[in-house]
Each structure stands twice: as C-alpha cells, then as structure tokens.
Scaffold this motif. Sequence first.
Motif, short mmCIF file in Angstrom:
data_model
loop_
_atom_site.label_atom_id
_atom_site.label_comp_id
_atom_site.label_asym_id
_atom_site.label_seq_id
_atom_site.Cartn_x
_atom_site.Cartn_y
_atom_site.Cartn_z
N ARG A 116 0.80 -1.23 0.00
CA ARG A 116 0.00 0.00 0.00
C ARG A 116 0.84 1.29 0.00
O ARG A 116 0.52 2.22 -0.74
N PRO A 117 1.93 1.39 0.78
CA PRO A 117 2.75 2.60 0.67
C PRO A 117 3.33 2.79 -0.73
O PRO A 117 3.42 3.92 -1.23
N LEU A 118 3.71 1.69 -1.38
CA LEU A 118 4.26 1.78 -2.73
C LEU A 118 3.19 2.23 -3.73
O LEU A 118 3.47 3.01 -4.65
N ILE A 119 1.96 1.76 -3.55
CA ILE A 119 0.87 2.17 -4.44
C ILE A 119 0.61 3.67 -4.28
O ILE A 119 0.46 4.40 -5.27
N ALA A 120 0.56 4.14 -3.04
CA ALA A 120 0.27 5.56 -2.79
C ALA A 120 1.34 6.45 -3.41
O ALA A 120 1.04 7.42 -4.12
N VAL A 121 2.60 6.12 -3.15
CA VAL A 121 3.70 6.94 -3.67
C VAL A 121 3.80 6.80 -5.19
O VAL A 121 3.93 7.79 -5.92
N GLY A 122 3.73 5.56 -5.68
CA GLY A 122 3.91 5.32 -7.11
C GLY A 122 2.86 6.01 -7.97
O GLY A 122 3.19 6.67 -8.96
N CYS A 123 1.58 5.87 -7.61
CA CYS A 123 0.53 6.49 -8.41
C CYS A 123 0.57 8.01 -8.34
O CYS A 123 0.36 8.69 -9.35
N THR A 124 0.87 8.55 -7.16
CA THR A 124 0.94 10.01 -7.01
C THR A 124 2.05 10.59 -7.88
O THR A 124 1.86 11.58 -8.61
N VAL A 125 3.21 9.98 -7.82
CA VAL A 125 4.36 10.46 -8.61
C VAL A 125 4.08 10.29 -10.10
O VAL A 125 4.38 11.17 -10.92
N LEU A 126 3.49 9.14 -10.47
CA LEU A 126 3.23 8.86 -11.88
C LEU A 126 2.20 9.83 -12.47
O LEU A 126 2.38 10.33 -13.60
N VAL A 127 1.15 10.14 -11.73
CA VAL A 127 0.14 11.10 -12.20
C VAL A 127 0.76 12.48 -12.35
O VAL A 127 0.54 13.18 -13.35
N THR A 128 1.57 12.89 -11.36
CA THR A 128 2.20 14.21 -11.40
C THR A 128 3.10 14.35 -12.62
O THR A 128 3.03 15.34 -13.36
N GLY A 129 3.97 13.36 -12.84
CA GLY A 129 4.88 13.42 -13.98
C GLY A 129 4.15 13.38 -15.31
O GLY A 129 4.52 14.05 -16.27
N THR A 130 3.07 12.59 -15.37
CA THR A 130 2.31 12.46 -16.62
C THR A 130 1.59 13.75 -16.96
O THR A 130 1.57 14.19 -18.12
N LEU A 131 0.97 14.38 -15.96
CA LEU A 131 0.28 15.65 -16.22
C LEU A 131 1.26 16.73 -16.66
O LEU A 131 0.93 17.58 -17.50
N ALA A 132 2.47 16.71 -16.10
CA ALA A 132 3.47 17.72 -16.50
C ALA A 132 3.83 17.58 -17.97
O ALA A 132 4.13 18.58 -18.65
N PHE A 133 3.81 16.35 -18.50
CA PHE A 133 4.12 16.15 -19.92
C PHE A 133 3.09 16.81 -20.83
O PHE A 133 3.38 17.10 -22.00
N CYS A 134 1.88 17.04 -20.32
CA CYS A 134 0.85 17.69 -21.13
C CYS A 134 1.21 19.13 -21.48
O CYS A 134 0.63 19.71 -22.42
N LEU A 135 2.15 19.73 -20.75
CA LEU A 135 2.49 21.14 -20.95
C LEU A 135 3.68 21.35 -21.86
O LEU A 135 4.06 22.50 -22.11
N LEU A 136 4.28 20.27 -22.36
CA LEU A 136 5.49 20.42 -23.17
C LEU A 136 5.16 20.91 -24.57
O LEU A 136 4.06 20.70 -25.09
N ASP A 137 6.12 21.60 -25.19
CA ASP A 137 6.00 22.02 -26.59
C ASP A 137 7.35 21.90 -27.27
O ASP A 137 8.31 21.41 -26.68
N ALA A 138 7.43 22.36 -28.51
CA ALA A 138 8.66 22.20 -29.29
C ALA A 138 9.84 22.96 -28.70
O ALA A 138 11.00 22.61 -28.97
N ASP A 139 9.58 24.00 -27.90
CA ASP A 139 10.66 24.82 -27.34
C ASP A 139 11.08 24.38 -25.93
O ASP A 139 11.95 24.99 -25.33
N THR A 140 10.46 23.34 -25.41
CA THR A 140 10.83 22.87 -24.06
C THR A 140 12.26 22.35 -24.06
O THR A 140 12.63 21.54 -24.92
N PRO A 141 13.09 22.79 -23.12
CA PRO A 141 14.48 22.30 -23.06
C PRO A 141 14.53 20.79 -22.86
O PRO A 141 13.67 20.20 -22.19
N GLU A 142 15.57 20.17 -23.43
CA GLU A 142 15.69 18.71 -23.33
C GLU A 142 15.83 18.25 -21.89
O GLU A 142 15.35 17.17 -21.53
#
Length: 476
Positions: free
Chosen positions: A344-370
Amino acid sequence: MEGMERKGETEQKPDGLPKRQRFVVLAIMMSGTTAACISQSMMISALPTIMHEYGVGASLGQLLTTSYIFTLGLISAMTAFLVHRVNSKTLFIASMLCFVLGCAAALFAPNYPLLLAARLLQAGGAGIALPLIQVVALSVYPKSEYGRAMGLVGLIIGFAPAIGPTISGFLIDFWGWRSVFVVLGSVTVVVIALAFPLLADVVKRPSAPERFDVPSGLLYTLGSCAIMAGVTLAESGGGLALSAIFAFAAGAAALAVFARRQLRIENPLLKLACFRSRTFTVSTMLVLMANMAFMAGSIMVPLFVQDVQGASAAVSGLTILPGAVLLGLLNPVTGRMLDRHGPRPLIAVGCTVLVTGTLAFCLLDADTPEWVVTVLYGVRTVGVACLMMPLTAHACTTLSTADIAQGTAIITSLRQIFGSIASSALIAVMASASGNALGIDAFGFGVSFAVQAALIAIGFVVGMVFLPRAASASKG
C-alpha cells in the motif's frame, strides 16, 4: 570451521538454492533475457529512419515495437505449459536460438513486411525467455524474498527496454539501423555458448505433465489479435470505422469464450482461477496500468523529441537514459520495500508520482528544453518502479508453488498484450488530435498524456480501496 562453510555453500535451503548456484543460473539467464528485452524498444529510435526508408507512416511504423510486445505477450501465455513440460535449460536455449534467427532475418530484410516478420520471430524467443526468468527467480529464492527476486528481474524487465532507444540511437547515427541486429545477435550467441556448459535445470516439474489445450490457445490468440487489429484499424482510419467495431466485437467474444473455458477444463492454458484472489486481481490490474504508462512513455517521448523538437536519434535516446538508469536502480530497492512494508505505501507513492509526472508532460511544446523532458521522464519512472515489479511479486505471494508458473504467465502475457494495445490506442489518440500528416505534434502528445493521467488516477483509487488491508501489513 572450513567444513561448516563448505556445508553452508552446498546445502540447499528448503525453498531456495545456494547463493553460488543461484548466481550462475540467474547471471546467464538474465544476460540473454536482457538482449531480448532491450530488443523490444531498440526500434523506437530507428522509427523515423525506417519510416522514411520504407515509406510508411507512424501508425504502421510503430508496429515494429507494439507488435513485438504483443507477440511476446501471446507466447508468454504458453510458457506455463512449456515450463511444466520442458527442462528449463533446454527451454532457455531454444528461446535464445529463436531470437538469434529473428536478428539474422531482420538484418537482411529487404522490405517492411519482412522486417516486421523478423521482429515477430524475435518476439517468439523473448516471449519464452521473459516469463521463464521470472519462474526461475521465484524458484531459486524463498517466498519471504519474492520482492527481492522480482527486484532483480526488474533490472532487465524495466531497465533493458528503457535503455534500448539510447543504445540504438548511437548505433543508428554511426552505423545505421541494421547494426542494432548485429549487436543483439552477437550478444545472444555468446549467451547460448555459455548456457550449454554452465546452466542448470532449477524448475521443478510435475510428475504428470499437463496437456496443451489447443482450443484455448486458438481462442486466446484469435481474440487478442482481433482486438489488436481493431485498434490498428481505428488508428489508421482515424476513428471507429465499421471494420474496427467488428474486430473489437469478434475479439471480445473469442476472449469471453476463452475465459469461460479456462474456468471449466481440468488443464487450462491460463489458470484464470487465480483471479479469485482479490489480492492477485488488484495487484495484476496495477501492474498493467504501470506497464501501460511505461511503454507509452518509452515509445512516445523519443518520437516527440525527434519529430516535434527536431533532435537526432542519439539525443532522443539520451533524453530517456537517466530515467532508464533510475528505473534499474530502483527496482531492487522497491522490491525490498515490498518485503518489509507491504504494497500500500508503494501504491500511494507510485501512483501520485506517476500522475504528477504524466500531467506535467501535457504542458510540453517544441521549445521545451531537453533537460526538462529528461527530468519529467525520470519522475515517471520512479512511479513505475514503485508499482510494476513489486506488485508482480505481491500477486505471486498469494499463489501456491505449483501455480507460480501460471501466475507469472498470466501477468507477463496480460502485461505485454495490454501494454501494446494500450500504447497503440494512445498513439491513435495522439495521431487523431495532432494537426499534421505524421500524426505527431505537441498538442496531440499532450492529449494522449492527459488520458494516461486519468487512467492512472483510476488505478490508484481501485488499488487503495480494494487491495486487502491485511496484505499490506506483511513483513519480510
């Protein structure tokens, strides 16, 4: 004292192997399986080059990766039967020989259809090796160390595909995309040469081996292929055409008949009765979700870097390399955390981190630094490391020793098939939302990652609500 040490080295534990024998067996098998796992993603960096050389689009080109993973999943379903019938050493060597033949065929493939066929031959070998290494790892470790065993296997299952685009990126830039198959084939030949004298048979087989149920194999294959065809038709047609709907319906019907048959016959191809355990069911669902996020990211991020940001194949590979290294390092750590603290601790941390990182990818564009793309990809791999291999191990703790081969075959097969279908569907979402002929732009990329984030959030809720609380209290 010396006699006691010698006795400790040779005496076998009740439910494991001596460390020296364990090391030799796992080292050889992990080396070969690493080549097979790396192969599933090495075409990612080569896709733009192959698409231009053979004149195919992104929807068709990505089949070099997704069809490989899909076939791997289909073959994995058969390995529970094979493991119970064939010596594990013989089975491993046979899988490596199949993989080498696929590499040779791909090296000389004159056109796209033959290259795709060669990839499927490679996948046949990988489909045997991947679940076999999991059965072997769980056979040589005691049940109290299943998290550690799956953590070691996670080094190749998670790390190898993740570094594939990086390695192939350099090979492609310097020697062309065919050099990928030269390297993979050469490594596998060395592994085969070492396996003959050094590998041992470590998997116990039943005294009365099961018979292979041909109708089950046909139903599972036809059903899965029909659904994959439906996704491909929808992707190439830009929507749910009548042909795609028919393929989905036919596939669903075949799989429904397959599932009903597995619960009624004495020797099922896949022992779906394992899903009567809520722990096994919920853990498997979370593994599928994590693998979906991992596969979609590893395919789509290099495409984004090359086709949206205009970088080279080598740069696209380097962009995801730190995340790949992080995933490899974290898999053994999260395995030990599972043994000590439960899921359960791994599920809580893993899903939270994964959702956060995935949503951040929605904001990328062609000018985003590598470096931003690299950091965000690394964030997502932390979430994947908390979920995929630990939950695989946790699912298997509910099974008897006799059902371990069935459990690993079920999880490996569903993980690969669901991952390839989900990746194709997410690429279809990206293509339909994009505004260019290639089907890749920043907006479509963001829409696809938003869909992923929503699915991961649903998985988090299901995992925390339905995973039995008692299971999380177990200590290694």
